[in-house]
Design a protein around this motif. Structure first.
Motif, PDB file in Angstrom:
ATOM      1  N   LEU A  22      62.753  26.790  59.303  1.00 43.81           N
ATOM      2  CA  LEU A  22      63.668  26.521  58.196  1.00 43.81           C
ATOM      3  C   LEU A  22      65.114  26.628  58.660  1.00 43.81           C
ATOM      4  O   LEU A  22      65.951  25.797  58.292  1.00 43.81           O
ATOM      5  CB  LEU A  22      63.409  27.494  57.049  1.00 43.81           C
ATOM      6  N   ALA A  23      65.409  27.626  59.478  1.00 41.21           N
ATOM      7  CA  ALA A  23      66.771  27.768  59.993  1.00 41.21           C
ATOM      8  C   ALA A  23      67.167  26.532  60.802  1.00 41.21           C
ATOM      9  O   ALA A  23      68.296  26.030  60.674  1.00 41.21           O
ATOM     10  CB  ALA A  23      66.876  29.022  60.856  1.00 41.21           C
ATOM     11  N   GLU A  24      66.271  26.020  61.617  1.00 40.66           N
ATOM     12  CA  GLU A  24      66.543  24.805  62.391  1.00 40.66           C
ATOM     13  C   GLU A  24      66.778  23.611  61.470  1.00 40.66           C
ATOM     14  O   GLU A  24      67.699  22.814  61.688  1.00 40.66           O
ATOM     15  CB  GLU A  24      65.369  24.507  63.332  1.00 40.66           C
ATOM     16  N   ALA A  25      65.941  23.485  60.443  1.00 38.74           N
ATOM     17  CA  ALA A  25      66.068  22.357  59.516  1.00 38.74           C
ATOM     18  C   ALA A  25      67.397  22.408  58.770  1.00 38.74           C
ATOM     19  O   ALA A  25      68.068  21.388  58.594  1.00 38.74           O
ATOM     20  CB  ALA A  25      64.905  22.366  58.522  1.00 38.74           C
ATOM     21  N   LEU A  26      67.792  23.596  58.342  1.00 37.49           N
ATOM     22  CA  LEU A  26      69.042  23.730  57.599  1.00 37.49           C
ATOM     23  C   LEU A  26      70.254  23.473  58.499  1.00 37.49           C
ATOM     24  O   LEU A  26      71.253  22.904  58.063  1.00 37.49           O
ATOM     25  CB  LEU A  26      69.137  25.126  56.986  1.00 37.49           C
ATOM     26  N   GLU A  27      70.134  23.884  59.756  1.00 38.17           N
ATOM     27  CA  GLU A  27      71.233  23.683  60.692  1.00 38.17           C
ATOM     28  C   GLU A  27      71.476  22.197  60.948  1.00 38.17           C
ATOM     29  O   GLU A  27      72.613  21.768  61.171  1.00 38.17           O
ATOM     30  CB  GLU A  27      70.923  24.410  62.003  1.00 38.17           C
ATOM     31  N   GLN A  28      70.421  21.396  60.881  1.00 38.20           N
ATOM     32  CA  GLN A  28      70.523  19.971  61.174  1.00 38.20           C
ATOM     33  C   GLN A  28      70.784  19.117  59.932  1.00 38.20           C
ATOM     34  O   GLN A  28      71.137  17.949  60.045  1.00 38.20           O
ATOM     35  CB  GLN A  28      69.231  19.493  61.849  1.00 38.20           C
ATOM     36  N   ALA A  46      64.480  21.753  51.451  1.00 33.50           N
ATOM     37  CA  ALA A  46      64.152  21.984  52.858  1.00 33.50           C
ATOM     38  C   ALA A  46      63.120  23.094  52.995  1.00 33.50           C
ATOM     39  O   ALA A  46      62.199  23.009  53.822  1.00 33.50           O
ATOM     40  CB  ALA A  46      65.410  22.337  53.644  1.00 33.50           C
ATOM     41  N   ALA A  47      63.249  24.134  52.175  1.00 32.00           N
ATOM     42  CA  ALA A  47      62.294  25.247  52.225  1.00 32.00           C
ATOM     43  C   ALA A  47      60.886  24.772  51.879  1.00 32.00           C
ATOM     44  O   ALA A  47      59.908  25.179  52.518  1.00 32.00           O
ATOM     45  CB  ALA A  47      62.727  26.354  51.273  1.00 32.00           C
ATOM     46  N   LEU A  48      60.768  23.902  50.895  1.00 34.18           N
ATOM     47  CA  LEU A  48      59.465  23.352  50.520  1.00 34.18           C
ATOM     48  C   LEU A  48      58.926  22.427  51.607  1.00 34.18           C
ATOM     49  O   LEU A  48      57.737  22.471  51.955  1.00 34.18           O
ATOM     50  CB  LEU A  48      59.578  22.596  49.198  1.00 34.18           C
ATOM     51  N   ALA A  49      59.795  21.577  52.153  1.00 31.34           N
ATOM     52  CA  ALA A  49      59.367  20.623  53.178  1.00 31.34           C
ATOM     53  C   ALA A  49      58.874  21.336  54.435  1.00 31.34           C
ATOM     54  O   ALA A  49      57.857  20.947  55.031  1.00 31.34           O
ATOM     55  CB  ALA A  49      60.518  19.678  53.522  1.00 31.34           C
ATOM     56  N   VAL A  50      59.570  22.383  54.842  1.00 30.15           N
ATOM     57  CA  VAL A  50      59.170  23.125  56.038  1.00 30.15           C
ATOM     58  C   VAL A  50      57.841  23.832  55.809  1.00 30.15           C
ATOM     59  O   VAL A  50      56.986  23.896  56.701  1.00 30.15           O
ATOM     60  CB  VAL A  50      60.270  24.129  56.439  1.00 30.15           C
ATOM     61  N   CYS A  51      57.639  24.357  54.613  1.00 25.57           N
ATOM     62  CA  CYS A  51      56.356  24.982  54.288  1.00 25.57           C
ATOM     63  C   CYS A  51      55.221  23.972  54.463  1.00 25.57           C
ATOM     64  O   CYS A  51      54.194  24.272  55.079  1.00 25.57           O
ATOM     65  CB  CYS A  51      56.389  25.520  52.863  1.00 25.57           C
ATOM     66  N   ALA A  52      55.402  22.769  53.948  1.00 26.92           N
ATOM     67  CA  ALA A  52      54.384  21.729  54.087  1.00 26.92           C
ATOM     68  C   ALA A  52      54.177  21.354  55.548  1.00 26.92           C
ATOM     69  O   ALA A  52      53.039  21.151  56.003  1.00 26.92           O
ATOM     70  CB  ALA A  52      54.774  20.498  53.277  1.00 26.92           C
ATOM     71  N   GLU A  53      55.250  21.265  56.318  1.00 24.09           N
ATOM     72  CA  GLU A  53      55.148  20.930  57.738  1.00 24.09           C
ATOM     73  C   GLU A  53      54.281  21.950  58.480  1.00 24.09           C
ATOM     74  O   GLU A  53      53.435  21.593  59.310  1.00 24.09           O
ATOM     75  CB  GLU A  53      56.538  20.901  58.381  1.00 24.09           C
ATOM     76  N   LEU A  54      54.487  23.234  58.178  1.00 27.91           N
ATOM     77  CA  LEU A  54      53.740  24.263  58.887  1.00 27.91           C
ATOM     78  C   LEU A  54      52.280  24.315  58.448  1.00 27.91           C
ATOM     79  O   LEU A  54      51.407  24.678  59.247  1.00 27.91           O
ATOM     80  CB  LEU A  54      54.418  25.623  58.696  1.00 27.91           C
ATOM     81  N   TYR A  55      52.006  23.957  57.211  1.00 30.35           N
ATOM     82  CA  TYR A  55      50.602  23.818  56.819  1.00 30.35           C
ATOM     83  C   TYR A  55      49.931  22.749  57.676  1.00 30.35           C
ATOM     84  O   TYR A  55      48.733  22.837  57.984  1.00 30.35           O
ATOM     85  CB  TYR A  55      50.483  23.438  55.340  1.00 30.35           C
TER      86      TYR A  55
END
Length: 219
Positions: free
Chosen positions: A92-98, A110-119
């Motif tokens: 999430l930190a990487e996603a927010l930085e970009q 972004a928090a929701l999208a990253v959660c889905a990515e890690l699933y």
């Protein structure tokens, strides 16, 4: 640029479920291998059926090696969850930085999208839904809700108080539950459930954070 340290926190690397903290690179690699093995078993059989003997056999280690780090299967699952949460925060930190963060919703989205990515791509990530959620000692809300509240206050001036943290905590519960259900229905993630997770969380936070956003803008 967002202050990503507010998401990572000072304790994002600690392992509270490990009996013996690894002090050398080889020990760290051995511990990671045990957790990798546990993650594979969770994905294949479910967390309910995981045993320490399974972990040892899958990792090619002795049962004594497992017990060196973990007193029982519950500790293995807690450690796997801690690792999954840490990797979530890092991603999430990487996603927010970009990302281009125009408003507070971009952070939540972004928090929701990253959660889905890690699933999708983090072995054993489903354990975050099965094990007890990490709660803040401050008021019992989800720790990630506290970290999101800090970031929203820092970047968008939204007041970080008990009400904001409560609403973010509810949003976290709603979003993660729907995302979990999306991947329970379809290994790739049921798009309808993923879309609904975003929609429901957006509607909920728009209703309960709108006055705080408006007040901040007016100020």
């Amino acid at each position: 640029m967002p202050n990503i340290d507010l998401i990572l926190g000072t304790d994002h690397g600690r392992r509270r479920s490990v009996r013996t903290e690894p002090t050398q690179r080889r020990s760290t690699q051995r511990l990671d291998a045990l957790l990798d093995a546990a993650a594979e078993i969770v994905d294949e059989l479910g967390f309910e059926r995981l045993t320490t003997q399974m972990v040892a056999e899958r990792a090619g280690a002795s049962i004594g090696t497992v017990y060196r780090y973990f007193p029982d299967r519950v500790a293995v699952l807690h450690a796997l969850r801690e690792r999954s949460v840490r990797r979530y925060r890092e991603r999430l930190a990487e996603a927010l930085e970009q990302a281009e963060l125009a408003d507070w919703w971009n952070v939540i989205d972004a928090a929701l999208a990253v959660c889905a990515e890690l699933y999708r791509d983090e072995p054993g990530f489903t354990v975050i839904h099965a094990a007890p959620r990490e709660l803040s000692e401050r008021d019992g809300e989800a720790e990630i809700a506290h970290r999101l509240a800090l970031l929203l206050e820092h970047d968008f001036g939204i007041r970080n108080d008990a009400e904001t943290r409560f609403r973010l905590g509810i949003a976290v519960e709603i979003g993660e539950a729907l995302i979990h259900r999306a991947f329970a229905r379809d290994a790739a993630g049921d798009v309808r459930y993923l879309d609904e997770a975003r929609r429901v969380v957006r509607v909920y936070l728009d209703e309960h954070l709108a006055d705080r956003v408006a007040a901040t803008t007016a100020a």
